[in-house]
Scaffold this active site. Sequence first.
Site, PDB file in Angstrom:
ATOM      1  N   GLU A  53      26.947 -29.734  -1.238  1.00  0.00           N
ATOM      2  CA  GLU A  53      28.333 -29.739  -1.712  1.00  0.00           C
ATOM      3  C   GLU A  53      29.002 -31.093  -1.506  1.00  0.00           C
ATOM      4  O   GLU A  53      29.843 -31.504  -2.314  1.00  0.00           O
ATOM      5  CB  GLU A  53      29.147 -28.654  -0.989  1.00  0.00           C
ATOM      6  CG  GLU A  53      28.807 -27.237  -1.398  1.00  0.00           C
ATOM      7  CD  GLU A  53      27.729 -26.602  -0.528  1.00  0.00           C
ATOM      8  OE1 GLU A  53      27.488 -25.392  -0.667  1.00  0.00           O
ATOM      9  OE2 GLU A  53      27.129 -27.334   0.312  1.00  0.00           O
ATOM     10  N   PHE A 115      31.957 -12.537   6.751  1.00  0.00           N
ATOM     11  CA  PHE A 115      30.854 -13.439   6.465  1.00  0.00           C
ATOM     12  C   PHE A 115      31.306 -14.545   5.508  1.00  0.00           C
ATOM     13  O   PHE A 115      31.847 -14.272   4.448  1.00  0.00           O
ATOM     14  CB  PHE A 115      29.687 -12.662   5.851  1.00  0.00           C
ATOM     15  CG  PHE A 115      28.507 -13.514   5.494  1.00  0.00           C
ATOM     16  CD1 PHE A 115      27.729 -14.098   6.476  1.00  0.00           C
ATOM     17  CD2 PHE A 115      28.177 -13.749   4.162  1.00  0.00           C
ATOM     18  CE1 PHE A 115      26.634 -14.895   6.148  1.00  0.00           C
ATOM     19  CE2 PHE A 115      27.085 -14.536   3.826  1.00  0.00           C
ATOM     20  CZ  PHE A 115      26.319 -15.117   4.821  1.00  0.00           C
ATOM     21  N   GLN A 116      31.129 -15.775   5.924  1.00  0.00           N
ATOM     22  CA  GLN A 116      31.496 -16.965   5.170  1.00  0.00           C
ATOM     23  C   GLN A 116      32.978 -17.015   4.795  1.00  0.00           C
ATOM     24  O   GLN A 116      33.361 -17.546   3.755  1.00  0.00           O
ATOM     25  CB  GLN A 116      30.621 -17.113   3.923  1.00  0.00           C
ATOM     26  CG  GLN A 116      29.153 -17.399   4.266  1.00  0.00           C
ATOM     27  CD  GLN A 116      28.306 -17.805   3.091  1.00  0.00           C
ATOM     28  OE1 GLN A 116      28.608 -17.469   1.948  1.00  0.00           O
ATOM     29  NE2 GLN A 116      27.216 -18.527   3.356  1.00  0.00           N
ATOM     30  N   LYS A 165      38.093 -13.679  -3.917  1.00  0.00           N
ATOM     31  CA  LYS A 165      36.998 -13.162  -4.737  1.00  0.00           C
ATOM     32  C   LYS A 165      37.442 -11.989  -5.604  1.00  0.00           C
ATOM     33  O   LYS A 165      37.032 -11.877  -6.771  1.00  0.00           O
ATOM     34  CB  LYS A 165      35.820 -12.742  -3.858  1.00  0.00           C
ATOM     35  CG  LYS A 165      34.619 -12.281  -4.687  1.00  0.00           C
ATOM     36  CD  LYS A 165      33.398 -11.976  -3.843  1.00  0.00           C
ATOM     37  CE  LYS A 165      32.222 -11.540  -4.742  1.00  0.00           C
ATOM     38  NZ  LYS A 165      31.002 -11.266  -3.952  1.00  0.00           N
ATOM     39  N   MET A 483      26.393 -52.993  10.293  1.00  0.00           N
ATOM     40  CA  MET A 483      27.740 -53.381  10.689  1.00  0.00           C
ATOM     41  C   MET A 483      28.000 -53.043  12.153  1.00  0.00           C
ATOM     42  O   MET A 483      28.653 -53.816  12.883  1.00  0.00           O
ATOM     43  CB  MET A 483      28.783 -52.701   9.793  1.00  0.00           C
ATOM     44  CG  MET A 483      30.205 -53.183  10.050  1.00  0.00           C
ATOM     45  SD  MET A 483      30.430 -54.953   9.754  1.00  0.00           S
ATOM     46  CE  MET A 483      30.690 -54.962   7.980  1.00  0.00           C
TER      47      MET A 483
END
Length: 569
Positions: A53, A115-116, A165, A483
Amino acid sequence: MRMKSPQILMECLLEQGVDTVFGYPGGTILNIYDELELHGYKEKIRHILTSHEQGASHAADGYARSTGRVGVCFATSGPGATNLTTGIATAYMDSSPVVFITVNVGESLIGKDSFQEVDITGITMPITKCNYLVRRAEDLADIIREAFAIARSGRPGPVLIDILKNVTYDEADYEPLPVSEHFRHGRLAAMLRRASHDLRTPEPDHGDIQKLLDMIEEAKKPLVLVGGGVIRSRGAVREFRKFFERLNAPVASTIMGGGACPGNHRLFTGMIGMHGSHASNTAVDQCDLLIAIGCRFSDRVATHPATFASNAKIVQIDIDRSEIDKNVPTDHHIIGDARRVLELLNEKLPAHDYPEWKEWVFSHKEVPLKKDDILHPHEILETISDVTGGKAIIATDVGQHQMWSAQYYHFSRPGQLITSGGFGTMGFGLGAAMGAKMGNPDQTVVLCTGDGCFRMNCHELSTIEHYKIPIIIVIFDNRTLGMVRQWQHLIYGERYSQTDLDRGPDFVKLAEAYGIQGARAANQAEFEAAFRQAVESGTSWVIDCAIDKDAMVHPMVSGGAPSTDFLLD
């Protein structure tokens, strides 16, 4: 007409002119992904499935930066949504317009540690211009329209839409509404006015314009400093070039202002700040008028605010009132869109010239660059420029290679440098390069990256191979976190704690494992041969360039030190 909300979403994206979406599916967002397969939407909107993602978030950002259009990214709930947060913050810090669309768990599961489940609107509140939790299908169309308007208007930036959802199963009435009609549509127009005060940027104060013109008349040693605000403002670069040509004074740039003034222009002094050129840093120290346009004076520019441009009257031009006097006190400021402010200045600005001042500024030359049997960073950038005619889009990650790219590749137009300037995101580059290439299919896109950065995003090689996105990846491979090592060398007594990358992978073999051509280069001739072959092939390449482990970015001013106190000359 009645539609299910996923179809409403697709229709609204088409209203906004969206042709490309980057994303990654998951359980909660499946109804939206299923809609891509229905009603012919996948023929109208390209979906690019990334490996992660975060890669999708950077790709949408790169698309936005390189095209000036709003980027779009999809993700599912929970870890899918939180994987976007680095990309959202990156876009926010650099004022890049991206709409992120996520789907959360259903209404009945909110607040139950389901969940999630995650409160992604709460998490992203500090790093978005605006965000939404959509609880009703009836609200979806206007929220999407409002989100796009906010993302692209005023000072651009990211917006997040989180949809429950259960809403993705619901129906609502939908009527097409062209973008041109949004501010005339009663309910939506009220939402737009209420949501953001800067959707319609106010006219700059004409008295403030005149005051700056008077200050210019009095100045003997003016310096113009251009920042990312000029790049983000549509049409501002054209007006900016009229302005500094007429003023005929030296022009310095922040890294985000790259391309506003052509890098090979006779008035261009180079980058300013921590790794600024001698000409830029000495000019800001001695000028008597500093005109900063679209620049927020970050700590990488004004390394020591108390002494920054201490001999000058400082004028700041910015669209965002909150940036005025935030980091450096100013003597005068103008609030407004950069393009409009510059238009008003150009209407009245007479031609000027400062021959003695310019001669003094440009007498501060850089250290001559090395030419020998090993491969130097400047040779890599010079070769890329020569082979592509200086027209390639350059995406970078963050670190030494980023600074070298800004110093040695002469950017000539807005959207040509795609880099994470504000947030400094390692792992930004490959995703951003994908987005830039999708938005500019006829342009050569080169990713300049370091071996440390490339490890963070190399899984996206599968994306560019699968979709045949031709990107040339040039790895500045010094086998260290360059760096950080430079700081350890100069400031931390050469204690190189945890910066050696004395491990795999073999980048050429890694590229080949993904079905991509790889090559190695140990000197300039080998690099030029590989790079020319890559450009001519029209396919993706990975070129692993062996550079000196102790190569450094010159010059360097230590953080917190005055701009002319060069730690590394």
